[in-house]
Enzyme design. Structure first.
Site, PDB file in Angstrom:
ATOM      1  CE  LYS A 101      -3.350  -8.447   4.612  1.00 18.32           C
ATOM      2  NZ  LYS A 101      -2.632  -9.488   3.906  1.00 18.32           N
TER       3      LYS A 101
ATOM      4  CG  HIS B 253       4.089  -1.450   2.371  1.00 20.82           C
ATOM      5  ND1 HIS B 253       2.862  -1.988   2.061  1.00 20.82           N
ATOM      6  CD2 HIS B 253       4.355  -1.802   3.641  1.00 20.82           C
ATOM      7  CE1 HIS B 253       2.419  -2.657   3.107  1.00 20.82           C
ATOM      8  NE2 HIS B 253       3.295  -2.555   4.084  1.00 20.82           N
TER       9      HIS B 253
ATOM     10  CE  LYS C  30       1.125   1.321  10.384  1.00 19.46           C
ATOM     11  NZ  LYS C  30       1.677   0.073  10.846  1.00 19.46           N
TER      12      LYS C  30
ATOM     13  CG  HIS D 292      -0.456  -0.092   2.520  1.00 21.23           C
ATOM     14  ND1 HIS D 292       0.337   0.898   3.054  1.00 21.23           N
ATOM     15  CD2 HIS D 292      -0.549  -1.036   3.474  1.00 21.23           C
ATOM     16  CE1 HIS D 292       0.681   0.577   4.286  1.00 21.23           C
ATOM     17  NE2 HIS D 292       0.167  -0.609   4.565  1.00 21.23           N
TER      18      HIS D 292
ATOM     19  CB  CYS E 233      -0.994  -6.341  21.327  1.00 21.83           C
ATOM     20  SG  CYS E 233       0.053  -5.551  20.112  1.00 21.83           S
TER      21      CYS E 233
ATOM     22  CG  HIS F 138      -1.565  -5.933  16.220  1.00 22.68           C
ATOM     23  ND1 HIS F 138      -0.219  -5.882  16.510  1.00 22.68           N
ATOM     24  CD2 HIS F 138      -1.656  -5.990  14.872  1.00 22.68           C
ATOM     25  CE1 HIS F 138       0.466  -5.926  15.393  1.00 22.68           C
ATOM     26  NE2 HIS F 138      -0.370  -5.985  14.384  1.00 22.68           N
TER      27      HIS F 138
ATOM     28  CB  CYS G  83       1.432  -9.626  19.930  1.00 24.58           C
ATOM     29  SG  CYS G  83       0.465  -8.936  18.560  1.00 24.58           S
TER      30      CYS G  83
ATOM     31  CB  CYS H 138       4.127  -7.415  17.495  1.00 23.52           C
ATOM     32  SG  CYS H 138       2.916  -6.138  17.757  1.00 23.52           S
TER      33      CYS H 138
HETATM   34  N1  MSP Z   1       9.000  -7.024   7.951  1.00 20.75           N
HETATM   35  C1  MSP Z   1       9.088  -5.948   8.865  1.00 20.75           C
HETATM   36  C2  MSP Z   1      10.320  -5.113   8.613  1.00 20.75           C
HETATM   37  C3  MSP Z   1      11.599  -5.878   8.728  1.00 20.75           C
HETATM   38  S1  MSP Z   1      12.966  -4.867   8.347  1.00 20.75           S
HETATM   39  C4  MSP Z   1      14.275  -5.781   8.790  1.00 20.75           C
HETATM   40  C5  MSP Z   1       7.857  -5.046   8.715  1.00 20.75           C
HETATM   41  N2  MSP Z   1       7.219  -5.115   7.568  1.00 20.75           N
HETATM   42  S2  MSP Z   1       5.871  -4.313   7.198  1.00 20.75           S
HETATM   43  O1  MSP Z   1       5.567  -4.701   5.856  1.00 20.75           O
HETATM   44  O2  MSP Z   1       4.876  -4.533   8.187  1.00 20.75           O
HETATM   45  O3  MSP Z   1       6.200  -2.812   7.282  1.00 20.75           O
HETATM   46  C6  MSP Z   1       7.257  -2.278   6.595  1.00 20.75           C
HETATM   47  C7  MSP Z   1       7.316  -0.791   6.697  1.00 20.75           C
HETATM   48  O4  MSP Z   1       6.147  -0.194   6.186  1.00 20.75           O
HETATM   49  C8  MSP Z   1       7.526  -0.256   8.107  1.00 20.75           C
HETATM   50  O5  MSP Z   1       8.578   0.678   8.045  1.00 20.75           O
HETATM   51  C9  MSP Z   1       6.261   0.464   8.400  1.00 20.75           C
HETATM   52  O6  MSP Z   1       6.474   1.575   9.198  1.00 20.75           O
HETATM   53  C10 MSP Z   1       5.857   0.894   7.005  1.00 20.75           C
HETATM   54  N3  MSP Z   1       4.455   1.218   6.983  1.00 20.75           N
HETATM   55  C11 MSP Z   1       3.399   0.375   7.135  1.00 20.75           C
HETATM   56  N4  MSP Z   1       2.270   1.130   7.154  1.00 20.75           N
HETATM   57  C12 MSP Z   1       2.581   2.436   7.019  1.00 20.75           C
HETATM   58  C13 MSP Z   1       1.850   3.622   6.868  1.00 20.75           C
HETATM   59  N5  MSP Z   1       0.539   3.660   6.941  1.00 20.75           N
HETATM   60  N6  MSP Z   1       2.554   4.760   6.613  1.00 20.75           N
HETATM   61  C14 MSP Z   1       3.906   4.773   6.447  1.00 20.75           C
HETATM   62  N7  MSP Z   1       4.614   3.678   6.587  1.00 20.75           N
HETATM   63  C15 MSP Z   1       3.997   2.532   7.032  1.00 20.75           C
HETATM   64  O7  MSP Z   1       7.563  -4.296   9.627  1.00 20.75           O
END
Ligand code: MSP
Length: 632
Positions: free
Chosen positions: A302, A24, A299, A21, A146, A149, A129, A132
Site C-alpha cells: 500500500k 494477501h 514488492k 491486495h 529501517c 521501510h 519502526c 514493522c
Molecule cells: N499482521 C501481520 C501478520 C501476523 S500473523 C500472526 C502481517 N500482516 S500483513 O497484512 O502486513 O501481511 C500479511 C501477509 O501478506 C504476510 O505474509 C506478507 O508476506 C503477505 N504479503 C504482503 N504483501 C505481499 C506481496 N506483495 N506478495 C505476497 N505476499 C505478501 O504481517
C-alpha cells in the site's frame, strides 16, 4: 498421531487497516486450495484466517480516519470477509484479535510465561519502526534506516517487559535440526539457522500505554499493553480452542501448517516457537514461507501505491482464472512478477486453448453425432489404455506434489494430461472417424470426456466453479476420481463457453467476452451521483489549532464555516504543525454524524490528498467562507 488424517492450515492474520491486495489474496487462496485438496482426499480440515487488529498501525489509521480503533476494525472486517467470499474462500474460522476469546488466551499465556520465570522488567533503548512495529538494533539498521521501510528511525528509551527468548536458543536450534519439516522451504530454514548462530536477544513484549493504548493489557501491569506480535501469533492457538475447548484444540494442534510470506519468517520461526516452548505448548508441524508478488520488480504494498486490486481482476475475468493464475504462476518459495500480459497469456494458453477447448470439442461432437448422449466405451485400444494410465499417474503425482507444497507443478501435471488428451483427439480425429466407424468415434469421445471429468476433479480445488460446470455438463457431479466414472447413455447438459478467449485489442487494453456472475460484480468503489450529492462539502477557515495531548497524530481545530463555529479532530499532525494551519482555507465534509476521538468531539472531516505516506490538505483560494463546494 491419530488414525483419521487431519489438516490444519493457517494464513497470517492481516492488518485490519490494510486494503486487501493480490499478495494477501495469494496466501488465502493457497490455504483454500490446500484445504480443498485435503478434503477431496477424505481428510478432516480446519482452515483459520482473520485479522490482526491491535497495534500502532491500526491505532494510527483509526486516528487518521477520525474514528475509534474498534469502530475502525469493525468497519474493515466486513471488507476482508467480502473479498474472501468473492474469491470462494471456505475458511473454518475467521479470527479477530480484539475478540474476548483471543484476549483471554493472550493474558493466560502471558501469565504462564511469567510463572515460568521467563518475563522480567528492564530499561530498553532501541530504534523503533512503526511500520514493522518492532525495535531494531544498531547492527540491523541499513544506513540508520529501517531495512524494510527505508525510513530513518528514532531512538527511544523506556521501561518495558521482556521475554527470555535467549533462554530457548539452543532448544530451538535443536528442534529445527531434528524436524526438517518445521521450516520450509529449505533455504528459509538455513536462513534462520544462520541467524541463530549469533546470540539470540530477549524480546520486548510490552508497550507503555502512554505510547500505545490499543492492545491487550498485560495481566500483571495495567500500565502496559502486549506487543502486537506476541498477541497476534497466539491467534493460531486461539482459533482451534486453546484454553476454551480442549477437545478441539487437541484435535487440531500441533498438526498445523502456517503459510506466511518471507517477510514475517523471523517472527514465526523464532519468536513463535520460543513463546510456545516457554508456555509449554507443542510446536506446529510446518512454517512455510512463500515469496512476494512483485510489480515491476518491487514488492506490492500500500505504501508504494502499486497494488493490484483483486476485485477488479475478478470482475473482469472471473474468480477461477484469478485463482488459477496465482496458483500456477508462483513457484512456492520464490518471488513472482505480476503482469497483465502473463495473466492473459496464461489464461488463453492453459484455460481457453487447452482446457476449455477440449470440453467444447467433445461436447459439440457428442451433440452432433450421438444425440448429446455419452457413447459406449466400446473395445479399448492401446491408445485408450495410455490415456487411462496417464490419468492414474497424474492423480498420484498431483497428490504427491500437493503434499510437497509444489502447487504450481501439481497444476502443470494436470495441464499436461489435458494437453495429451488434446493430442489424442487430433490423432484419432473422431470427426472423421465417425463417418467410417461410429463405435470407434464413440470410444474416443467418451475417453476424452472421461479424461475431462478426471481433469475437472483434479483442478476442482483450484477452480471450484468452472470445474463444476464441466462436471455438470458430463452429469458427473459427486463422482469419484477412479477412472471410468462416466455412464454411457447419460445426456450431456448444455454449457456456456468455459473460458472464452481474452481478445487483446492492443498492448494495454484488453477485452474479454467472459461473463462473470452478477454476484461477482464489484460495487465496492462505485457510488451513484445521487449518493454523491448527499455528501455536503463546504469551505471553512481554521481559526484555532492545537495538538491533542498523548496523540501524536491528532490536531484539534476550531473552524469557521460561514458564521458557524465547529470543532474537528484531524489526523494530520504528522504533516502539519498547528501554526501551519492557522488562517488556512480548507474544505470539510459537514454532514457527518459527530464522533468522539480520544474523548474529544469532532464535528466534520477535512479533505486531503494522499499519496503513499504523503498527505496534503486541500485548500482553496479566496472563497467565501462557508460556501458549498459543487461538482461539475
Ligand atoms: N499482521 C501481520 C501478520 C501476523 S500473523 C500472526 C502481517 N500482516 S500483513 O497484512 O502486513 O501481511 C500479511 C501477509 O501478506 C504476510 O505474509 C506478507 O508476506 C503477505 N504479503 C504482503 N504483501 C505481499 C506481496 N506483495 N506478495 C505476497 N505476499 C505478501 O504481517
Amino acid at each position: 498421531m491419530s488414525e483419521t488424517k487431519k489438516f490444519y492450515v493457517t494464513t497470517p492474520i492481516y492488518y485490519a487497516n490494510d486494503e486487501p491486495h493480490i499478495g494477501h489474496s495469494y496466501t488465502t487462496i493457497l490455504a483454500d486450495v490446500l484445504t480443498r485438496y485435503h478434503q477431496s482426499a477424505g481428510e478432516e480440515t480446519f482452515f483459520l484466517t482473520g485479522l490482526d487488529e491491535h497495534g500502532l498501525k491500526v491505532q494510527q489509521a483509526a486516528e487518521a480516519n477520525g474514528i475509534d480503533p474498534q469502530d475502525h476494525c469493525d468497519k474493515m472486517a466486513p471488507k476482508w470477509k467480502a473479498l474472501w467470499e468473492k474469491l470462494h474462500i471456505r475458511y473454518s474460522n475467521f479470527i479477530r484479535t480484539t475478540e474476548p476469546r483471543h484476549e483471554k488466551v493472550v493474558q493466560d499465556v502471558l501469565n504462564n510465561v511469567n510463572d515460568a520465570g521467563d518475563i522480567y522488567v528492564d530499561e530498553y533503548g532501541g530504534h523503533y519502526c512503526v511500520g514493522c512495529e518492532r525495535f531494531y538494533t544498531e547492527k540491523e539498521l541499513e544506513g540508520g534506516k529501517c531495512p524494510q521501510h527505508e525510513k530513518e528511525l528514532e531512538f527511544i528509551t523506556e521501561k518495558n517487559y521482556f521475554f527470555r527468548m535467549s533462554k530457548y536458543q539452543q532448544q530451538l536450534i535443536d528442534y529445527i535440526n531434528d524436524n526438517p519439516e518445521f521450516i520450509q522451504p529449505e533455504h528459509r530454514k538455513n536462513e534462520i539457522l544462520g541467524f541463530l548462530r549469533q546470540p539470540l536477544e530477549d524480546l520486548c513484549i510490552s508497550r507503555p500505554k502512554s505510547r500505545l493504548s490499543w492492545g491487550v493489557e498485560l495481566p500483571f501491569d495495567n500500565d502496559y499493553v502486549t506487543y502486537v506480535w506476541f498477541d497476534a501469533l497466539l491467534n493460531y492457538v486461539t482459533g482451534p480452542g486453546y484454553g476454551s475447548d480442549a477437545e478441539s484444540f487437541e484435535k487440531w494442534w500441533p498438526e498445523t501448517v502456517h503459510l506466511i510470506g518471507k517477510d514475517i519468517l523471523m517472527t514465526h520461526a523464532v519468536y513463535w516457537p520460543t513463546m510456545l516452548m516457554s508456555a509449554g505448548i507443542p510446536l506446529p508441524k510446518t512454517i512455510f514461507a512463500h515469496g512476494w508478488w512483485l510489480m515491476k520488480e518491487s514488492k506490492m504494498s500500500k505504501s508504494l501505491g502499486n497494488v493490484v486490486n483483486p476485485l477488479e481482476l475478478i470482475d473482469e475475468y472471473g474468480v477461477d482464472p484469478v485463482r488459477y493464475y496465482l496458483m500456477r504462476e508462483m513457484v512456492l518459495g520464490q518471488d513472482s512478477n505480476f503482469t497483465m500480459e502473463s495473466f492473459i497469456k496464461r489464461y488463453n494458453a492453459d484455460l481457453a486453448n487447452d482446457f476449455g477447448n477440449l470440453l467444447s470439442r467433445v461436447s459439440r461432437l457428442i451433440e452432433k453425432n450421438f444425440d448429446g448422449k455419452l457413447p459406449d466405451w466400446g473395445t479399448q485400444t492401446p491408445a485408450e489404455e495410455e490415456i487411462k494410465k496417464s490419468a492414474v499417474s497424474t492423480a498420484s503425482n498431483m497428490n504427491a506434489l500437493t503434499h510437497a507444497m509444489r502447487i504450481n507443478e501439481a497444476i502443470e501435471e494436470t495441464m499436461q494430461f489435458i494437453r495429451s488428451v488434446n493430442r489424442y483427439m487430433e490423432q484419432q480425429a473422431p470427426w472423421k472417424l465417425v463417418k467410417e466407424d461410429k463405435a470407434a468415434a464413440g470410444r474416443v469421445l467418451i475417453t476424452a470426456a472421461e479424461a475431462l471429468r478426471v481433469g475437472a476433479l483434479l483442478l476442482n480445488p483450484v477452480m471450484p466453479n468452472r470445474t463444476l460446470t464441466v462436471l455438470e455438463t458430463l452429469g458427473a457431479v459427486g463422482t469419484e476420481l477412479k477412472w471410468g466414472g462416466l455412464i454411457p447413455g447419460n445426456e450431456l447438459k448444455k454449457h456456456p463457453p468455459l473460458f472464452p478467449r481474452i481478445e487483446v485489442e492492443n498492448k494495454t487494453k484488453t477485452k474479454t467476452k467472459t461473463k462473470t456472475d452478477a454476484k461477482e460484480k464489484s460495487v465496492e468503489n462505485v457510488i451513484t451521483f445521487d449518493e454523491f450529492l448527499k455528501v455536503e462539502l463546504k469551505t471553512a477557515k481554521v481559526v484555532q489549532a492545537e495538538i491533542v495531548e498523548g496523540a501524536d497524530r491528532l490536531l484539534k481545530l476550531q473552524i469557521d464555516v460561514g458564521g458557524e463555529r465547529r470543532q474537528i479532530v484531524a489526523g494530520v499532525a504528522e504533516f502539519y504543525s498547528p501554526e501551519d494551519l492557522l488562517e488556512k482555507m480548507i474544505v470539510i465534509v459537514t454532514n457527518l454524524t459527530p464522533a468522539k476521538i480520544r474523548g474529544i468531539e469532532s464535528n466534520g472531516m477535512l479533505l486531503a490528498a494522499k499519496k503513499g505516506k504523503k498527505l496534503t490538505l486541500i485548500t482553496v483560494e479566496n472563497p467565501e467562507i462557508g460556501s458549498g463546494v459543487s461538482v461539475g
